[in-house]
Write a protein that holds these residues in place. Structure first.
Motif, PDB file in Angstrom:
ATOM      1  N   LEU A  73       0.793  -1.352   0.003  1.00 48.40           N
ATOM      2  CA  LEU A  73      -0.168  -0.110   0.083  1.00 48.40           C
ATOM      3  C   LEU A  73       0.889   1.110  -0.024  1.00 48.40           C
ATOM      4  CD1 LEU A  73      -3.070   0.478   0.375  1.00 48.40           C
ATOM      5  CD2 LEU A  73      -2.943   0.617   2.773  1.00 48.40           C
ATOM      6  N   SER A  74       0.467   2.077  -1.046  1.00 47.43           N
ATOM      7  CA  SER A  74       1.583   3.288  -0.983  1.00 47.43           C
ATOM      8  C   SER A  74       1.192   4.104   0.345  1.00 47.43           C
ATOM      9  CB  SER A  74       1.181   4.224  -2.111  1.00 47.43           C
ATOM     10  OG  SER A  74      -0.147   4.600  -2.086  1.00 47.43           O
ATOM     11  N   ASN A  75       2.203   5.254   0.542  1.00 48.55           N
ATOM     12  CA  ASN A  75       2.069   5.889   1.688  1.00 48.55           C
ATOM     13  C   ASN A  75       0.834   7.010   1.710  1.00 48.55           C
ATOM     14  OD1 ASN A  75       4.315   4.827   2.889  1.00 48.55           O
ATOM     15  ND2 ASN A  75       5.622   6.482   2.097  1.00 48.55           N
ATOM     16  N   GLU A  76       0.660   7.349   0.178  1.00 56.36           N
ATOM     17  CA  GLU A  76      -0.727   8.091  -0.065  1.00 56.36           C
ATOM     18  C   GLU A  76      -1.766   7.333   0.199  1.00 56.36           C
ATOM     19  OE1 GLU A  76      -2.432  10.936  -3.642  1.00 56.36           O
ATOM     20  OE2 GLU A  76      -0.531   9.693  -4.094  1.00 56.36           O
ATOM     21  N   ALA A  77      -2.063   6.324  -0.297  1.00 57.34           N
ATOM     22  CA  ALA A  77      -3.188   5.395  -0.107  1.00 57.34           C
ATOM     23  C   ALA A  77      -3.131   5.197   1.532  1.00 57.34           C
ATOM     24  CB  ALA A  77      -3.040   4.026  -1.039  1.00 57.34           C
ATOM     25  N   ALA A  78      -2.355   4.830   2.071  1.00 53.92           N
ATOM     26  CA  ALA A  78      -2.474   4.793   3.592  1.00 53.92           C
ATOM     27  C   ALA A  78      -2.916   5.843   4.189  1.00 53.92           C
ATOM     28  CB  ALA A  78      -1.236   4.152   4.115  1.00 53.92           C
ATOM     29  N   ARG A  79      -2.354   6.967   4.046  1.00 57.03           N
ATOM     30  CA  ARG A  79      -2.930   8.292   4.914  1.00 57.03           C
ATOM     31  C   ARG A  79      -4.366   8.393   4.515  1.00 57.03           C
ATOM     32  NH1 ARG A  79       2.513  10.005   3.399  1.00 57.03           N
ATOM     33  NH2 ARG A  79       1.806  10.865   1.704  1.00 57.03           N
ATOM     34  N   GLU A  80      -4.802   8.268   3.260  1.00 58.50           N
ATOM     35  CA  GLU A  80      -5.999   8.654   2.897  1.00 58.50           C
ATOM     36  C   GLU A  80      -7.239   7.709   3.624  1.00 58.50           C
ATOM     37  OE1 GLU A  80      -8.966   8.940  -0.917  1.00 58.50           O
ATOM     38  OE2 GLU A  80      -7.377   7.839  -1.083  1.00 58.50           O
ATOM     39  N   ALA A  81      -6.572   6.165   3.456  1.00 59.07           N
ATOM     40  CA  ALA A  81      -7.324   5.303   4.348  1.00 59.07           C
ATOM     41  C   ALA A  81      -7.564   5.618   5.817  1.00 59.07           C
ATOM     42  CB  ALA A  81      -7.034   3.853   4.063  1.00 59.07           C
ATOM     43  N   ALA A  82      -6.340   5.720   6.364  1.00 57.72           N
ATOM     44  CA  ALA A  82      -6.208   6.081   7.963  1.00 57.72           C
ATOM     45  C   ALA A  82      -7.063   7.290   8.377  1.00 57.72           C
ATOM     46  CB  ALA A  82      -4.964   6.341   8.313  1.00 57.72           C
ATOM     47  N   GLY A  83      -7.045   8.297   7.476  1.00 59.33           N
ATOM     48  CA  GLY A  83      -7.741   9.511   7.781  1.00 59.33           C
ATOM     49  C   GLY A  83      -9.267   9.360   7.598  1.00 59.33           C
ATOM     50  N   GLY A  84      -9.845   8.379   6.682  1.00 54.74           N
ATOM     51  CA  GLY A  84     -11.201   8.034   6.558  1.00 54.74           C
ATOM     52  C   GLY A  84     -11.529   7.149   7.708  1.00 54.74           C
ATOM     53  N   VAL A  85     -10.745   6.394   8.203  1.00 50.10           N
ATOM     54  CA  VAL A  85     -11.132   5.715   9.304  1.00 50.10           C
ATOM     55  C   VAL A  85     -11.277   6.469  10.607  1.00 50.10           C
ATOM     56  CG1 VAL A  85     -10.449   3.719  11.011  1.00 50.10           C
ATOM     57  CG2 VAL A  85     -10.267   3.345   8.486  1.00 50.10           C
ATOM     58  N   ALA A  86     -10.425   7.502  11.067  1.00 43.41           N
ATOM     59  CA  ALA A  86     -10.481   8.220  11.771  1.00 43.41           C
ATOM     60  C   ALA A  86     -11.807   9.158  11.844  1.00 43.41           C
ATOM     61  CB  ALA A  86      -9.238   9.089  11.991  1.00 43.41           C
ATOM     62  N   ARG A  87     -12.039   9.731  10.512  1.00 37.87           N
ATOM     63  CA  ARG A  87     -13.163  10.464  10.586  1.00 37.87           C
ATOM     64  C   ARG A  87     -14.568   9.791  10.755  1.00 37.87           C
ATOM     65  NH1 ARG A  87      -9.936  12.625   6.489  1.00 37.87           N
ATOM     66  NH2 ARG A  87     -10.879  11.341   4.827  1.00 37.87           N
ATOM     67  N   LEU A  88     -14.376   8.457  10.208  1.00 34.45           N
ATOM     68  CA  LEU A  88     -15.635   7.684  10.359  1.00 34.45           C
ATOM     69  C   LEU A  88     -15.840   7.327  11.995  1.00 34.45           C
ATOM     70  CD1 LEU A  88     -18.109   6.209   9.284  1.00 34.45           C
ATOM     71  CD2 LEU A  88     -16.562   4.349   8.583  1.00 34.45           C
TER      72      LEU A  88
END
Length: 321
Positions: free
Chosen positions: A26-41
């Motif tokens: 998983l790229s760093n960019e994709a990881a940051r996007e996914a992690a941010g989405g989980v945190a917001r949810l």
């Protein structure tokens, strides 16, 4: 913190993001996007309980709404099946620790009573008839020995099933190079479940039934103890009495001088409920092909564990009274 299905789905997603990013999947960019989405949810779900969905099929659209469809890459090499199996094991593990805590309080109180009653003499019974005098401490330690076997089985059960299903996918593993050992560690398990079929089809049904049988064994000992006290309670002059007050005893409407041992009656009923839950657990998995969900139900298995906690908590009140 509410450690429910939603919590564990989010936690599994976080572990997946960290492990797959570390493995270069998983790229760093994709990881940051996914992690941010989980945190917001997660933040939104804290305010709106309706968002605390129980299945990944319901969770993923909520995560996409917080990010983009690209976030679905974190689900590569996974399945609802290994996610659900991991959830169920983790939730039941938490409930087992609650039972263990309540059980330990009972054992501790029995040992305290034994220490205080080394020289207290009581009759013991064989074949339902008064047989020999005995030290009450000796009697209590005999009861404790039986409980300690149940408690040991609880430890063994927790150790036996404390394995992570992630990477099992549906039931046959995956070609995706998921680091299963790293996933297990991130999720608080000592190791992954070795066989994928076992991980999703067998152990999630075996664990609740084994726990139910251990709880029921302890319930038999609770019921035996209560029944033994009730033998002498039926005498005109009983030698062991509950302290009056609270829910310990209640007064007869027709005979105000009479004190009914309500606390013990209720505790005996609790023990019967726990035995009944064992039968329910057996019925849910009986005559089903592997992979059926009946025996894995989180709510029903949680009710079973709550019944055991309630029984031990009330039994502790009996001992304290």
């Amino acid at each position: 913190m509410q450690r429910d299905e939603f919590f564990w789905t989010s936690t599994i997603n976080k572990a997946t993001i960290v492990v797959n990013a570390a493995e270069g999947l998983l790229s760093n960019e994709a990881a940051r996007e996914a992690a941010g989405g989980v945190a917001r949810l997660e933040a939104k779900a804290e305010k709106d309980p309706a968002l605390r969905v129980k299945s990944y099929i319901a969770y993923e659209p909520l995560l996409i709404a917080e990010t983009s469809p690209a976030v679905t890459l974190i689900h590569a090499g996974r399945s609802s099946q290994d996610i659900l199996s991991t959830q169920r094991t983790a939730i039941l593990r938490d409930r087992t620790l609650q039972v263990a805590k309540a059980f330990d309080a009972v054992i501790g109180k029995l040992l305290d009573l034994a220490e205080a009653n080394r020289h207290t003499i009581v009759p013991n019974y064989t074949n339902g008839v008064a047989a020999q005098p005995n030290s009450y401490a000796h009697y209590l330690l005999g009861i404790t020995a039986a409980f300690l076997r149940d408690r040991e089985r609880l430890n063994e059960c927790l150790t036996r099933y404390n394995a992570c299903a992630m990477g099992s996918t549906v039931l046959n593993g995956t070609g995706w190079p998921l680091n299963r050992e790293a996933m297990a560690v991130r999720l608080g398990f000592p190791a992954p479940r070795r066989n994928a079929f076992d991980a999703t089809c067998m152990s999630p049904a075996d664990m609740p039934f084994e726990l139910a049988s251990i709880n029921a064994s302890a319930a038999l000992h609770v019921g035996s103890f209560i029944s033994d006290v009730m033998v002498q309670y039926a005498q005109p002059r009983p030698w062991i009495l509950l302290q009056e007050g609270g829910e310990n005893t209640y007064v007869s409407s027709a005979m105000p001088q009479k004190r009914n041992p309500g606390l013990m009656n209720n505790c005996r009923a609790d023990a019967s409920d726990v035995v009944g839950e064992m039968m329910n657990a057996a019925a849910r998995i009986h005559n089903l092909v592997p992979g059926m969900v009946d025996g894995k139900n989180v709510a029903k298995n949680g009710r079973m564990m709550d019944a055991a906690v309630g029984m031990f908590s009330r039994f502790l009140k009996v001992l304290c009274a």
